[in-house]
Design a protein around this motif. Structure first.
Motif, short mmCIF file in Angstrom:
data_model
loop_
_atom_site.label_atom_id
_atom_site.label_comp_id
_atom_site.label_asym_id
_atom_site.label_seq_id
_atom_site.Cartn_x
_atom_site.Cartn_y
_atom_site.Cartn_z
N PRO A 90 -32.81 -93.29 82.21
CA PRO A 90 -31.39 -92.97 82.18
C PRO A 90 -30.83 -92.91 80.76
CG PRO A 90 -31.82 -94.75 83.74
CD PRO A 90 -33.06 -94.53 82.96
N THR A 91 -29.74 -92.18 80.61
CA THR A 91 -29.05 -92.09 79.32
C THR A 91 -28.34 -93.41 79.02
OG1 THR A 91 -28.69 -89.72 79.47
CG2 THR A 91 -27.08 -90.95 78.17
N SER A 92 -28.43 -93.85 77.77
CA SER A 92 -27.62 -94.98 77.30
C SER A 92 -26.28 -94.39 76.83
CB SER A 92 -28.29 -95.69 76.13
OG SER A 92 -29.56 -96.16 76.53
N LEU A 93 -25.19 -94.95 77.33
CA LEU A 93 -23.85 -94.43 77.01
C LEU A 93 -23.07 -95.52 76.27
CD1 LEU A 93 -21.43 -92.52 77.29
CD2 LEU A 93 -21.13 -93.37 79.63
N VAL A 94 -22.83 -95.30 74.97
CA VAL A 94 -22.17 -96.31 74.13
C VAL A 94 -20.68 -95.99 74.01
CG1 VAL A 94 -22.18 -97.45 71.87
CG2 VAL A 94 -24.32 -96.54 72.81
N ILE A 95 -19.84 -96.92 74.46
CA ILE A 95 -18.38 -96.74 74.42
C ILE A 95 -17.78 -98.00 73.78
CG2 ILE A 95 -16.28 -96.53 75.83
CD1 ILE A 95 -17.95 -95.06 77.93
N TYR A 96 -16.76 -97.80 72.96
CA TYR A 96 -16.09 -98.93 72.30
C TYR A 96 -14.76 -99.25 72.98
CZ TYR A 96 -19.51 -99.12 68.65
OH TYR A 96 -20.69 -99.30 67.98
#
Length: 319
Positions: free
Chosen positions: A134-140
């Protein structure tokens, strides 16, 4: 027995045009990040005509994309790339979307309301799985932590925060031992208070008086202190301005503000810029570079200071 840390992976970082400066800063943090480029063009009808450079060389490589969904018009062209990259037989795919723009539209108050936070989460949940999974999705600093449950199982959301950058900056101030953290409402307190264990804290609240919503001091004493208001994002800035007035009226020596996401539609940052005459309400106003258009607009304008997420993003790309 402690687990051995694997050696750093070499990451190919693509980026949207708006994020070029941030991408260059991220790449400067590490020898393990290589910037890659995309040709962003449009057909005569305005729809995107996009070309990913060096596509065949990406096979078996770790790939990331730095996105900025600053306006609905830009989402489609970036999604087109975000959906294409994992299908190029890459070893892993990471999407860095520092600001999740529909985060504050996360609930329905009456039948008929459309929770667009859920819509965007569904769109991102449909990113194809790469060979590495799966894609790693980085959100702040997503607006509400429960939004993690809006994403499907095909993506792995990684929620990061800009607060360590603020704390680092506060420690550098000459009056570092006189700082008090203020939250403009209970939502901000719930969201962030655990990250400020070593600081005195006060909380404001909004109360209804007739048709108006008035900001009041709910708990804590600002008298004589440098008070820093902390929130995840700012739009018009009305709440921050009302909060500042209440804190000053209760004896705060100085008031500053921090938000991770300086959205500032319609140039609303101008309400905060220091004017030559008279006293200025905010001593400092810290934002991160999660909204690149704002960073350009407020460049060299007091009281604004930009705390870059570049180092944090570079670290996240190694997870």
């Amino acid at each position: 027995m402690a687990m051995e840390k694997t050696s750093n992976k070499q990451v190919n970082l693509f980026f949207c045009l708006e994020c070029e400066e941030v991408a260059r800063k991220v790449a400067a943090q590490s020898d393990h990040i290589t910037l890659q480029s995309i040709k962003w063009r449009s057909f005569a009808d305005g729809f995107p005509n996009i070309y990913i450079q060096n596509a065949e060389e990406l096979r078996g490589q770790h790939v990331a994309f730095l996105a900025s969904f600053s306006s609905p018009a830009l989402v489609f062209e970036q999604l087109s790339v975000i959906y294409a990259l994992p299908r190029l037989f890459v070893a892993s795919f990471t999407l860095v979307l520092p600001f999740f723009p529909t985060g504050s539209f996360e609930r329905m108050e009456e039948e008929g309301d459309v929770a667009t936070a859920f819509t965007l989460a569904r769109m991102l949940s449909n990113i194809p799985v790469s060979r590495g999974g799966p894609t790693s999705l980085v959100i702040y600093d997503i607006h509400a932590l429960q939004e993690r449950f809006y994403f499907g199982d095909e993506v792995l959301p990684l929620f990061e925060t800009g607060i360590p950058l603020l704390k680092q900056r506060l420690h550098q101030l000459p009056d570092a031992d006189n700082i008090v953290i203020a939250f403009p409402d209970d939502g901000a307190w719930k969201r962030f208070h655990k990250l400020f264990d070593n600081f005195p804290v006060l909380v404001c609240t909004k109360v209804r008086e007739g048709d108006k919503r008035i900001v009041r001091l709910k708990e804590g004493n600002p008298a004589g202190h440098h008070v820093v208001i902390v929130d995840d994002l700012v739009q018009s800035g009305g709440t921050l301005i009302e909060c500042q007035k209440v804190l000053a009226a209760n004896g705060a020596a100085k008031v500053s503000a921090y938000v991770t996401h300086g959205v500032f539609p319609k140039q609303s940052y101008e309400r905060f810029t220091h004017k030559d005459e008279g006293t200025n309400a905010f001593t400092y106003f810290w934002i991160t570079d999660s909204c690149p258009l704002t960073v350009k607009a407020i460049s060299n304008k007091a009281p604004f200071e930009v705390l870059s997420l570049a180092g944090s993003i570079a670290n996240a790309l190694q997870i």
